[in-house]
Design a protein around this motif. Structure first.
Motif, short mmCIF file in Angstrom:
data_model
loop_
_atom_site.label_atom_id
_atom_site.label_comp_id
_atom_site.label_asym_id
_atom_site.label_seq_id
_atom_site.Cartn_x
_atom_site.Cartn_y
_atom_site.Cartn_z
N ASP A 3 6.51 20.73 -31.46
CA ASP A 3 6.59 19.30 -31.70
C ASP A 3 8.04 18.94 -31.97
N GLY A 4 8.53 17.92 -31.33
CA GLY A 4 9.89 17.49 -31.55
C GLY A 4 10.86 17.87 -30.46
N ASP A 5 10.39 18.46 -29.37
CA ASP A 5 11.27 18.74 -28.24
C ASP A 5 11.71 17.43 -27.60
N TYR A 6 12.81 17.47 -26.85
CA TYR A 6 13.34 16.27 -26.20
C TYR A 6 13.04 16.28 -24.71
N TRP A 7 12.71 15.12 -24.19
CA TRP A 7 12.35 14.95 -22.77
C TRP A 7 13.23 13.89 -22.13
N THR A 8 13.66 14.16 -20.89
CA THR A 8 14.31 13.16 -20.04
C THR A 8 13.28 12.75 -19.00
N THR A 9 12.93 11.46 -19.00
CA THR A 9 11.91 10.94 -18.08
C THR A 9 12.35 9.59 -17.53
N ARG A 10 11.66 9.16 -16.50
CA ARG A 10 11.92 7.85 -15.88
C ARG A 10 11.60 6.74 -16.86
N HIS A 11 12.36 5.65 -16.78
CA HIS A 11 12.18 4.47 -17.63
C HIS A 11 12.37 3.25 -16.75
N GLU A 12 11.79 2.13 -17.11
CA GLU A 12 11.91 0.92 -16.29
C GLU A 12 13.36 0.47 -16.11
N ASP A 13 14.24 0.86 -17.05
CA ASP A 13 15.66 0.49 -16.96
C ASP A 13 16.54 1.66 -16.54
N GLY A 14 15.98 2.72 -16.03
CA GLY A 14 16.75 3.89 -15.61
C GLY A 14 16.07 5.17 -16.03
N TRP A 15 16.72 5.92 -16.93
CA TRP A 15 16.20 7.20 -17.44
C TRP A 15 16.28 7.20 -18.95
N GLN A 16 15.24 7.73 -19.60
CA GLN A 16 15.21 7.73 -21.05
C GLN A 16 15.22 9.15 -21.61
N VAL A 17 15.72 9.27 -22.83
CA VAL A 17 15.63 10.49 -23.61
C VAL A 17 14.69 10.15 -24.76
N LYS A 18 13.65 10.97 -24.90
CA LYS A 18 12.64 10.66 -25.91
C LYS A 18 12.23 11.95 -26.61
N ARG A 19 12.15 11.88 -27.92
CA ARG A 19 11.67 13.02 -28.69
C ARG A 19 10.16 13.06 -28.62
N GLU A 20 9.62 14.24 -28.44
CA GLU A 20 8.18 14.41 -28.35
C GLU A 20 7.51 13.85 -29.61
N GLY A 21 6.51 13.01 -29.40
CA GLY A 21 5.78 12.40 -30.51
C GLY A 21 6.34 11.06 -30.95
N ALA A 22 7.51 10.68 -30.44
CA ALA A 22 8.12 9.40 -30.81
C ALA A 22 7.50 8.27 -30.00
N SER A 23 7.47 7.08 -30.59
CA SER A 23 6.91 5.94 -29.87
C SER A 23 7.97 5.22 -29.03
N ARG A 24 9.25 5.40 -29.38
CA ARG A 24 10.33 4.74 -28.65
C ARG A 24 11.35 5.77 -28.16
N ALA A 25 12.06 5.39 -27.13
CA ALA A 25 13.11 6.25 -26.57
C ALA A 25 14.28 6.37 -27.55
N SER A 26 14.89 7.55 -27.59
CA SER A 26 16.11 7.74 -28.38
C SER A 26 17.27 7.02 -27.73
N SER A 27 17.29 7.02 -26.38
CA SER A 27 18.32 6.32 -25.63
C SER A 27 17.86 6.12 -24.19
N VAL A 28 18.47 5.13 -23.53
CA VAL A 28 18.18 4.82 -22.13
C VAL A 28 19.50 4.84 -21.38
N HIS A 29 19.51 5.47 -20.19
CA HIS A 29 20.74 5.64 -19.42
C HIS A 29 20.53 5.18 -17.98
N GLY A 30 21.62 4.85 -17.33
CA GLY A 30 21.58 4.38 -15.95
C GLY A 30 21.30 5.47 -14.94
N THR A 31 21.70 6.70 -15.26
CA THR A 31 21.49 7.80 -14.32
C THR A 31 20.74 8.95 -15.00
#
Length: 74
Positions: A3-31
């Motif tokens: 629990d708590g690993d980080y994932w890079t996944t697709r986001h409506e505004d580009g690509w997001q970094v999200k911690r496992e179990g979190a409800s919101r993205a840690s950050s959103v990036h263009g690439t």
């Protein structure tokens, strides 16, 4: 997966970094590359795993930081 690993996944505004179990993205990036670098940085600091998920949903890359249970050097 821990629990708590980080994932890079697709986001409506580009690509997001999200911690496992979190409800919101840690950050959103263009690439994907920018998001993946941030994902690895956060995982390194938290000593957990970083996952890169492609647009098709498959895991493209995975990095472990901290405890690696393998007995193989390197």
């Amino acid at each position: 997966m821990a629990d708590g690993d980080y994932w890079t996944t697709r986001h409506e505004d580009g690509w997001q970094v999200k911690r496992e179990g979190a409800s919101r993205a840690s950050s959103v990036h263009g690439t994907q590359a920018e998001a993946w670098e941030e994902c690895k940085r956060l995982a390194r600091g938290a000593k957990c795993e970083a996952y890169l998920q492609g647009e098709d949903g498959q895991i493209r890359e995975r990095n472990t930081y901290g405890h690696d249970p393998r007995d193989i050097p390197g």
